[in-house]
Design a protein around this motif. Structure first.
Motif, mmCIF file in Angstrom:
data_model
loop_
_atom_site.group_PDB
_atom_site.id
_atom_site.type_symbol
_atom_site.label_atom_id
_atom_site.label_comp_id
_atom_site.label_asym_id
_atom_site.label_seq_id
_atom_site.Cartn_x
_atom_site.Cartn_y
_atom_site.Cartn_z
ATOM 1 N N VAL A 1 0.579 -1.308 0.236
ATOM 2 C CA VAL A 1 0.001 0.387 -0.248
ATOM 3 C C VAL A 1 0.873 1.601 -0.035
ATOM 4 O O VAL A 1 1.662 1.349 0.676
ATOM 5 C CB VAL A 1 -1.129 0.392 1.537
ATOM 6 N N ALA A 2 1.073 1.512 -0.829
ATOM 7 C CA ALA A 2 1.672 2.994 -1.190
ATOM 8 C C ALA A 2 1.005 4.539 -0.942
ATOM 9 O O ALA A 2 1.867 5.419 0.020
ATOM 10 C CB ALA A 2 2.540 3.190 -2.246
ATOM 11 N N LYS A 3 0.204 4.704 -0.633
ATOM 12 C CA LYS A 3 -0.828 5.749 -0.762
ATOM 13 C C LYS A 3 -2.188 5.583 -0.632
ATOM 14 O O LYS A 3 -2.366 4.260 -0.310
ATOM 15 C CB LYS A 3 -0.349 6.433 -2.051
ATOM 16 N N ASP A 4 -3.426 6.325 0.186
ATOM 17 C CA ASP A 4 -4.068 5.591 0.650
ATOM 18 C C ASP A 4 -4.956 5.103 -0.267
ATOM 19 O O ASP A 4 -5.927 4.683 -0.270
ATOM 20 C CB ASP A 4 -4.903 7.164 1.593
ATOM 21 N N ASN A 5 -4.930 5.455 -1.414
ATOM 22 C CA ASN A 5 -6.137 5.019 -2.908
ATOM 23 C C ASN A 5 -4.383 5.012 -3.705
ATOM 24 O O ASN A 5 -5.030 4.284 -5.195
ATOM 25 C CB ASN A 5 -6.609 6.504 -3.118
ATOM 26 N N LEU A 6 -3.884 4.070 -3.290
ATOM 27 C CA LEU A 6 -2.777 3.804 -4.744
ATOM 28 C C LEU A 6 -1.763 1.871 -3.561
ATOM 29 O O LEU A 6 -1.385 2.229 -2.828
ATOM 30 C CB LEU A 6 -1.628 4.285 -4.485
ATOM 31 N N PHE A 7 -2.197 1.205 -4.291
ATOM 32 C CA PHE A 7 -1.697 -0.763 -3.922
ATOM 33 C C PHE A 7 -1.099 -0.700 -4.869
ATOM 34 O O PHE A 7 -1.258 -0.853 -7.085
ATOM 35 C CB PHE A 7 -2.756 -0.603 -3.668
ATOM 36 N N TYR A 8 0.352 -1.554 -4.713
ATOM 37 C CA TYR A 8 1.083 -2.712 -6.193
ATOM 38 C C TYR A 8 0.200 -3.633 -5.518
ATOM 39 O O TYR A 8 1.053 -3.812 -4.343
ATOM 40 C CB TYR A 8 2.264 -2.147 -6.268
ATOM 41 N N ILE A 9 0.025 -5.217 -6.269
ATOM 42 C CA ILE A 9 -0.212 -6.163 -6.394
ATOM 43 C C ILE A 9 0.356 -6.875 -7.647
ATOM 44 O O ILE A 9 1.145 -5.787 -9.047
ATOM 45 C CB ILE A 9 -1.377 -5.697 -6.059
ATOM 46 N N HIS A 10 0.893 -7.828 -7.549
ATOM 47 C CA HIS A 10 0.866 -8.885 -8.473
ATOM 48 C C HIS A 10 0.264 -10.683 -8.229
ATOM 49 O O HIS A 10 0.200 -10.991 -6.870
ATOM 50 C CB HIS A 10 2.619 -8.569 -7.828
ATOM 51 N N ASN A 11 0.622 -10.967 -9.357
ATOM 52 C CA ASN A 11 0.057 -12.558 -9.962
ATOM 53 C C ASN A 11 2.053 -13.163 -9.089
ATOM 54 O O ASN A 11 2.503 -12.269 -8.886
ATOM 55 C CB ASN A 11 -0.356 -12.659 -10.888
ATOM 56 N N ASP A 12 1.073 -15.013 -9.105
ATOM 57 C CA ASP A 12 2.578 -15.558 -8.608
ATOM 58 C C ASP A 12 2.833 -16.140 -9.729
ATOM 59 O O ASP A 12 2.694 -15.758 -11.162
ATOM 60 C CB ASP A 12 2.130 -16.567 -7.003
ATOM 61 N N SER A 13 3.238 -17.720 -9.602
ATOM 62 C CA SER A 13 3.922 -18.316 -10.296
ATOM 63 C C SER A 13 2.759 -18.902 -11.784
ATOM 64 O O SER A 13 1.238 -18.779 -11.705
ATOM 65 C CB SER A 13 3.643 -19.752 -10.007
ATOM 66 N N GLY A 14 3.749 -18.318 -13.001
ATOM 67 C CA GLY A 14 2.255 -18.279 -13.906
ATOM 68 C C GLY A 14 2.786 -17.177 -14.617
ATOM 69 O O GLY A 14 2.273 -17.266 -16.063
ATOM 70 N N ASP A 15 2.685 -16.127 -14.081
ATOM 71 C CA ASP A 15 2.581 -14.916 -14.804
ATOM 72 C C ASP A 15 3.616 -13.962 -15.718
ATOM 73 O O ASP A 15 5.245 -14.691 -15.048
ATOM 74 C CB ASP A 15 2.801 -13.653 -13.516
ATOM 75 N N THR A 16 3.657 -13.119 -16.370
ATOM 76 C CA THR A 16 5.601 -13.017 -16.552
ATOM 77 C C THR A 16 5.747 -11.973 -15.787
ATOM 78 O O THR A 16 5.097 -11.546 -14.270
ATOM 79 C CB THR A 16 4.982 -12.533 -17.973
ATOM 80 N N SER A 17 6.997 -11.072 -16.252
ATOM 81 C CA SER A 17 8.074 -10.121 -15.334
ATOM 82 C C SER A 17 6.502 -8.550 -15.369
ATOM 83 O O SER A 17 6.664 -7.994 -15.938
ATOM 84 C CB SER A 17 8.989 -9.849 -16.081
ATOM 85 N N ARG A 18 5.954 -8.561 -14.571
ATOM 86 C CA ARG A 18 5.167 -7.513 -14.661
ATOM 87 C C ARG A 18 4.505 -7.309 -12.850
ATOM 88 O O ARG A 18 4.173 -8.544 -12.392
ATOM 89 C CB ARG A 18 3.873 -7.391 -15.394
ATOM 90 N N PHE A 19 3.508 -6.346 -12.667
ATOM 91 C CA PHE A 19 3.163 -6.054 -11.772
ATOM 92 C C PHE A 19 1.986 -5.044 -12.073
ATOM 93 O O PHE A 19 1.683 -4.740 -13.114
ATOM 94 C CB PHE A 19 3.698 -6.125 -10.149
ATOM 95 N N PHE A 20 1.116 -4.614 -10.911
ATOM 96 C CA PHE A 20 0.069 -4.017 -11.146
ATOM 97 C C PHE A 20 -0.392 -2.406 -10.786
ATOM 98 O O PHE A 20 0.070 -2.706 -9.338
ATOM 99 C CB PHE A 20 -1.352 -4.609 -11.049
ATOM 100 N N ALA A 21 -0.857 -1.586 -10.417
ATOM 101 C CA ALA A 21 -1.017 -0.052 -9.474
ATOM 102 C C ALA A 21 -2.730 -0.042 -9.882
ATOM 103 O O ALA A 21 -3.228 -0.971 -10.872
ATOM 104 C CB ALA A 21 -0.433 0.807 -10.583
ATOM 105 N N ILE A 22 -3.303 -0.329 -8.550
ATOM 106 C CA ILE A 22 -4.504 0.020 -8.141
ATOM 107 C C ILE A 22 -4.911 0.579 -7.204
ATOM 108 O O ILE A 22 -4.441 0.682 -7.025
ATOM 109 C CB ILE A 22 -5.887 -2.004 -8.675
ATOM 110 N N ASP A 23 -5.841 0.963 -8.096
ATOM 111 C CA ASP A 23 -6.847 1.940 -6.630
ATOM 112 C C ASP A 23 -7.300 0.969 -5.105
ATOM 113 O O ASP A 23 -7.857 -0.142 -5.728
ATOM 114 C CB ASP A 23 -7.533 3.257 -7.365
ATOM 115 N N ALA A 24 -7.640 1.346 -4.432
ATOM 116 C CA ALA A 24 -8.575 1.380 -2.851
ATOM 117 C C ALA A 24 -9.956 0.612 -3.411
ATOM 118 O O ALA A 24 -10.840 -0.273 -3.086
ATOM 119 C CB ALA A 24 -8.793 1.956 -1.581
ATOM 120 N N LYS A 25 -9.958 0.599 -4.949
ATOM 121 C CA LYS A 25 -11.805 0.196 -5.204
ATOM 122 C C LYS A 25 -11.727 -1.024 -5.761
ATOM 123 O O LYS A 25 -12.568 -1.458 -6.957
ATOM 124 C CB LYS A 25 -12.295 1.442 -5.987
#
Length: 304
Positions: A52-76
């Motif tokens: 949780v980087a900020k109140d309305n900003l999360f960094y999140i990712h998948n585990d095995s089987g995904d590629t070299s990437r991750f995601f930014a989502i908001d609290a909704k």
């Protein structure tokens, strides 16, 4: 991470016990929820880590089987950006093996925030090293974007370990990895200020025993608050909390008996993270149509 058919067969008794525990625990846990649940993006069907980087900003990712990437989502649960990075070319087209946790904290540039992604899963216990990627936290987002990365390769002092917990200690400037499967898990550390491409032998700081048996007590995620004074560890069944005493090593803090915090048992919850002010925490499960749960950290003796 997703369990293979063989592992499912092997863990039938443990999973039956876990499901029973889940059904009983859910009745008592519903009142602990602090905010409405939110649907997260369909791209995230194997969620394993949360920062949780900020109140309305999360960094999140998948585990095995995904590629070299991750995601930014908001609290909704809205997808803000998919962030791609250059992984390990030896990992064929994926670039990573099994990313299991994500954390945030300081880095080589003073007063700048960094993201740390742990490619640390090792189901077979045969990886010669695991890898942690460091990224400068972006100032702005686009739908799909490339982000610069620095990798450090980490070796365990006692042979390969399967792990799903990566934390950043902002006080002692260390990466902390906690193994997953053993009855008593290991606590390992490496310097936070590594150089790109370094290979480092980690130090085993100590061990940790948590109550329970089998799959339900696997340590699957963790986080350290921004001020370095609070620690969360998550198993499939519980969220545990410790309050640090000054600048003591994390391993010393974890020797004390933890406090069990509110937690609604999830289908396969493998992600936990503090809010920036350390007054609350979020949990997210694997699986399609997973939801975001938010909980307040109870005021405990020793807190201000």
């Amino acid at each position: 991470m997703s369990l293979s058919t063989k592992r499912l067969i092997a863990f039938v008794p443990a999973r039956i016990a876990f499901i029973t525990f889940w059904l009983v625990g859910l009745v008592y846990a519903v009142s602990a929820q602090q905010a409405p649940v939110k649907i997260i993006p369909a791209e995230l069907s194997e969620t394993s880590g949360l920062f949780v980087a900020k109140d309305n900003l999360f960094y999140i990712h998948n585990d095995s089987g995904d590629t070299s990437r991750f995601f930014a989502i908001d609290a909704k649960g809205n997808l803000l950006s998919t962030l791609y990075f250059k992984g390990d070319p030896s990992k064929k087209h994926l670039g990573v093996t099994d990313c299991e946790d994500i954390a945030g904290g300081p880095g080589p540039v003073k007063n700048k925030s960094y993201i740390y992604l742990g490619d640390i899963g090792d189901n077979g216990g045969n990886r010669p090293y695991v890898t942690v990627y460091r990224f400068p936290e972006p100032n702005k987002f686009s739908g799909n974007m490339q982000i610069e990365s620095e990798a450090v390769h980490l070796k365990y002092p006692n042979g390969p370990q399967d792990a799903e917990t990566l934390m950043v200690d902002p006080i002692l400037k260390e990466l902390i990895i906690i193994s997953k499967r053993q009855d008593t898990v290991g606590i390992y550390s490496a310097p936070l200020f590594f150089k790109k491409g370094d290979t480092i032998k980690m130090k085993k700081q100590g061990s940790l025993f948590l109550p329970g048996k089998g799959l339900v007590k696997y340590v699957v995620s963790g986080d350290i608050s921004r001020d370095g004074q609070q620690i969360l560890l998550k198993t499939y069944a519980n969220v545990y909390y410790w309050l640090r005493n000054g600048k003591e090593p994390i391993s010393q803090t974890l020797r004390r008996t933890p406090t069990k915090l509110p937690y609604i048992l999830e289908r396969q919850g493998e992600a936990v993270g503090f809010t920036p002010d350390g007054k609350a925490y979020y949990c997210i499960s694997e699986g399609k149509n997973a939801v975001i749960y938010r909980y307040n950290v109870p005021q405990l003796p020793g807190q201000h």
